[in-house]
Scaffold this active site. Structure first.
Site, PDB file in Angstrom:
ATOM      1  N   TYR A  95       0.855  -1.183   0.000  1.00 27.36           N
ATOM      2  CA  TYR A  95       0.000   0.000   0.000  1.00 27.36           C
ATOM      3  C   TYR A  95       0.896   1.239   0.000  1.00 27.36           C
ATOM      4  O   TYR A  95       1.931   1.250  -0.654  1.00 27.36           O
ATOM      5  CB  TYR A  95      -0.969  -0.062   1.190  1.00 27.36           C
ATOM      6  CG  TYR A  95      -2.133   0.881   1.066  1.00 27.36           C
ATOM      7  CD1 TYR A  95      -2.954   0.856  -0.065  1.00 27.36           C
ATOM      8  CD2 TYR A  95      -2.401   1.810   2.054  1.00 27.36           C
ATOM      9  CE1 TYR A  95      -4.008   1.730  -0.202  1.00 27.36           C
ATOM     10  CE2 TYR A  95      -3.464   2.704   1.931  1.00 27.36           C
ATOM     11  CZ  TYR A  95      -4.268   2.658   0.791  1.00 27.36           C
ATOM     12  OH  TYR A  95      -5.306   3.530   0.662  1.00 27.36           O
ATOM     13  N   LYS A 132     -20.269 -20.982  -9.687  1.00 21.24           N
ATOM     14  CA  LYS A 132     -19.610 -20.845 -10.988  1.00 21.24           C
ATOM     15  C   LYS A 132     -18.174 -20.376 -10.795  1.00 21.24           C
ATOM     16  O   LYS A 132     -17.252 -20.834 -11.480  1.00 21.24           O
ATOM     17  CB  LYS A 132     -20.392 -19.847 -11.847  1.00 21.24           C
ATOM     18  CG  LYS A 132     -20.049 -19.881 -13.339  1.00 21.24           C
ATOM     19  CD  LYS A 132     -20.392 -21.225 -13.940  1.00 21.24           C
ATOM     20  CE  LYS A 132     -20.256 -21.230 -15.445  1.00 21.24           C
ATOM     21  NZ  LYS A 132     -21.469 -20.841 -16.150  1.00 21.24           N
TER      22      LYS A 132
END
Length: 763
Positions: free
Chosen positions: A40, A95
């Site tokens: 970060y 899925k």
């Protein structure tokens, strides 16, 4: 299992131990402040600036290139209909799971709360910068057609509505091969389609590209034949509307060559099937009840070539053969779309793969002596490990040739290796194992069935048709527990201590005593021992009243193994039994031996353990590559513990020169192929992917497999008994339900193998 129990199990599966089926995990180090400052602020600014200079750098510095969005508005979820975006989320997560385990593609599922086409498209376009591909799912027609068309046109990443194109691609591959077997020309065949929804229309469209003539396609929906005089048809359906009088389905199939069913069950009768042309091709894909029952169809016509959507019949048209690999290939070349050329490439790759020699691993998984291209094998099996190395390259090549690939592949061999390496992230071995067990279920004695978890395992084994459980224990307790967990099936329950079993108990005792009476065993001892479950269960297997046995949940391993060794004994030519654990690691399946029996084997015993393990590895459809591990590398230490491993390797090289084995070698060199090749190029396993470790003693093997299991949460199957005369396997004390189910599957496969060897010996 009753309806309530199934519902409860499904809900628990999705809720525990954590809600949902997918999660986000870090892919970079984050242990130190330095790591976090790179992940970060301030370090993250650098890739941001590079992407700002060139937006294509987003593929270099972020996960975009391996991230697909599975997007739905919940308007056509499975067979449940319009149930809303939140209710569709479990399906979308499912899925995502399939994308990950079959092609190593990461997924975010996105549920959009709108039925408005423009708003849906706007939402997807606004979030598209996050993703490398868009998989549209469970959106009702006709909206789904317009949504896909516009997104394909307006986005520069692959977009596909799998409900349409997945079935079309797989069934097209099946059609090509079926026509070849039927010796029919595609331009001549008459095709009747039952169903006119998105999947049926996509299939018909792709069939046209393959060479079927539009005038030879007759399509039906729930209201009858599609004819131009109807006013209720969509523009896409009008393409297949006939300028003629409507006829019935029975009239249409008469003299037909191909029946494609994407509608409802039992609409094609045997009488109708009999009117079709010679070598009829029937794709009955309604699920779970096909348009005509498979067994009924093959009994009606012995010249039929048939496919269904079900896994319990040959030629399953399963979308998982397509979408993971199509997106994999498209994203790997950064295709801007999935076009017709790429779909056709997938079709032809699947069709050709079905004609290629089938790996033994696939034969084993499906219980086949040898799968060969033919009427019962016109499309590859979902467990075929070659799919990831065959379909994505074909799709990627088509993307490049059709001009939609922004990052062309130049080294195809390297790409194939990278694809195969992705398989290590998916533990397919359990699915292969249970699927093989299901091909020929055997009778399994569960010797401790009055323990709740053991009974749960037996229930799963029964319901999944992995084996035929025989439950040993207090019948009253077992029946109470069965009622508690909804185990309603009638299965054999035996309590060896009851009066009802006295005759069999005494018969077993007589047999046991006659074999051991010169080894200090009295008839009274034998009769007493037969009241104990492990002795009774072992004799059931010995006497052919059962095919296999599993036990050990409630007693220590040594206490459980003792009666088994005493009653079952070693297989012919085996002088030392041992165990191996199959560890399903991120790098792929690994076998570790000996994990439970021999404290400190000598060189000869180590060699025998290696040979028995190698045979077990082959039983699982893998070619063994063995490392005999030590703290020493190829003679670097004169310590006796290292020397015995070295001597074991010498024995193996002398007596089994074709076996891929070497050592003594340290574990890191054994598992790091590049390091091994660099430092020890003379080794038989240099540069090879080792899948089996033989340890110098029980301490090392047992500690290693348990560390892997607990620290890395690696799935462990075992310890698998090696060298036993009968299929008998022992759980670890307090094993989980999943571990016991896996061991039961191993016991069934072991019984299948032993039965096969016995038949070969007799012949």
């Amino acid at each position: 299992m009753n309806k309530y129990s199934k519902r409860r199990e499904a809900l628990l599966y999705h809720a525990k131990p954590h809600p949902g089926k997918i999660q986000v995990v870090p892919t970079k180090k984050y242990a130190t402040q330095r790591d976090l400052s790179l992940a970060y602020s301030p370090g993250v600014a650098e890739p941001c600036l590079e992407i700002a200079k060139d937006v294509n750098n987003v593929y270099k510095y972020t996960a975009k290139g391996n991230l697909v969005a599975v997007i739905s508005n919940g308007t056509a979820v499975l067979g449940l209909g319009d149930i809303g975006p939140e209710a569709s989320k479990p399906v979308m997560e499912g899925k995502g799971l399939l994308f990950k385990i079959f092609a190593d593609i990461d997924v975010f599922d996105i549920e959009v709360d709108t039925k408005d086409i423009d708003k849906f498209i706007e939402t997807v376009k606004n979030i598209a910068p996050t993703f490398g591909g868009i998989n549209l799912e469970d959106i009702k027609a006709p909206e789904s057609f317009e949504i896909e068309r516009r997104l394909v046109e307006e986005l520069n990443i692959p977009v596909m509505h799998d409900d349409q194109h997945g079935t079309a691609i797989i069934s097209s591959a099946a059609l090509l091969n079926a026509l070849e077997l039927a010796n029919k020309k595609i331009e001549d065949v008459k095709v009747v389609v039952s169903g006119a929804g998105s999947a049926a229309l996509a299939c018909a469209n792709l069939y046209l590209l393959l060479g079927v003539k539009a005038e030879n396609i007759t399509m039906f929906d729930k209201d009858g034949m599609l004819v131009k005089s109807r006013t209720d048809l969509l523009d896409l359906q009008m393409k297949y509307a006939k300028d003629a009088e409507s006829v019935t389905l029975a009239e249409a199939v008469k003299g037909g060559d191909v029946f494609l069913g994407l509608s409802v069950g039992n609409v094609l009768t045997p009488e109708m099937l009999l009117t079709m042309n010679h070598d009829p091709i029937v794709f009955a894909m309604a699920n779970p009840i096909p348009e005509i029952d498979y067994d009924l169809a093959v009994a009606t016509r012995d010249d039929i070539i048939m496919a269904t959507g079900r896994s319990d019949h040959p030629n399953q048209v399963n979308n998982v053969l397509g979408f993971p690999y199509i997106f994999r290939g498209a994203m790997d070349v950064r295709a801007t779309k999935i076009n017709e050329a790429m779909k056709m490439a997938a079709v032809k790759a699947l069709a050709e793969l079905a004609k290629a020699p089938v790996p033994e691993q696939v034969n084993i998984a499906y219980g086949e002596t040898k799968l060969n291209f033919g009427r019962d094998y016109i499309i590859p099996k979902p467990f075929d490990p070659r799919l990831i190395a065959v379909v994505p390259p074909a799709v990627a090549q088509a993307a490049m040739e059709s001009g939609v690939a922004l990052n062309p592949i130049t080294d195809w061999d390297k790409y194939a290796e990278e694809l195969l390496d992705r398989l290590g992230n998916d533990n397919k071995m359990v699915r292969l194992l249970t699927n093989r067990a299901k091909t020929d279920p055997k009778r399994i004695v569960f010797a401790e069935a009055d323990h709740l978890d053991v009974l749960k395992a037996a229930q799963i084994v029964h319901e999944e048709k992995i084996g035929i459980p025989i439950l040993l224990g207090n019948s009253e307790i077992i029946n109470e527990l069965k009622e508690e967990i909804g185990f309603e099936a009638e299965v054999a329950i035996i309590d060896p201590k009851t009066d009802e079993e006295e005759e069999r108990r005494n018969r077993y005792a007589d047999v046991f005593w006659s074999s051991r009476n010169r080894r200090g065993v009295s008839l009274l001892d034998a009769q007493k021992w037969m009241r104990e479950r492990n002795y009774f269960a072992a004799m059931m297997v010995n006497e052919g009243d059962a095919d296999a046995m599993v036990t050990g949940y409630s007693r220590s391993y040594p206490a459980t193994v003792k009666p088994i060794i005493q009653l079952i004994g070693k297989a012919p030519s085996v002088t030392k039994i041992a165990t191996t654990n199959l560890m399903l690691t991120k790098r792929g399946p690994m076998f570790l031996s000996d994990t439970a029996i021999n404290p400190n084997p000598n060189a000869e015993e180590l060699a025998k353990i290696a040979i028995m393990t190698a045979r077990t590895v082959r039983m699982f459809g893998m070619e063994p590559v063995l490392a005999m591990v030590s703290f020493s590398n190829y003679g670097s230490s004169p310590d006796p513990e290292a020397v015995k491993v070295r001597e074991a390797v010498q024995i193996l090289h002398r007596d089994y020169p074709d076996l891929m084995v070497d050592g003594e070698v340290q574990a890191d060199f054994a598992l790091n192929a590049e390091m091994s090749k660099d430092k020890f190029p003379f080794s038989k396993i240099a540069g090879k992917k080792v899948n089996t470790l033989i340890f110098p003693n029980l301490d090392a093997a047992n500690i290693t497999y348990k560390l892997l299991k607990e620290l890395n949460k690696v799935v462990s199957i075992g310890p698998i008994m090696l060298g036993m005369n009968k299929p008998v396997h022992v759980f670890q004390l307090g094993a989980s339900v999943e571990e016991m189910v896996n061991m039961a599957a191993v016991a069934v496969v072991d019984a299948q193998e032993k039965e096969k060897r016995l038949k070969m010996a007799k012949n």
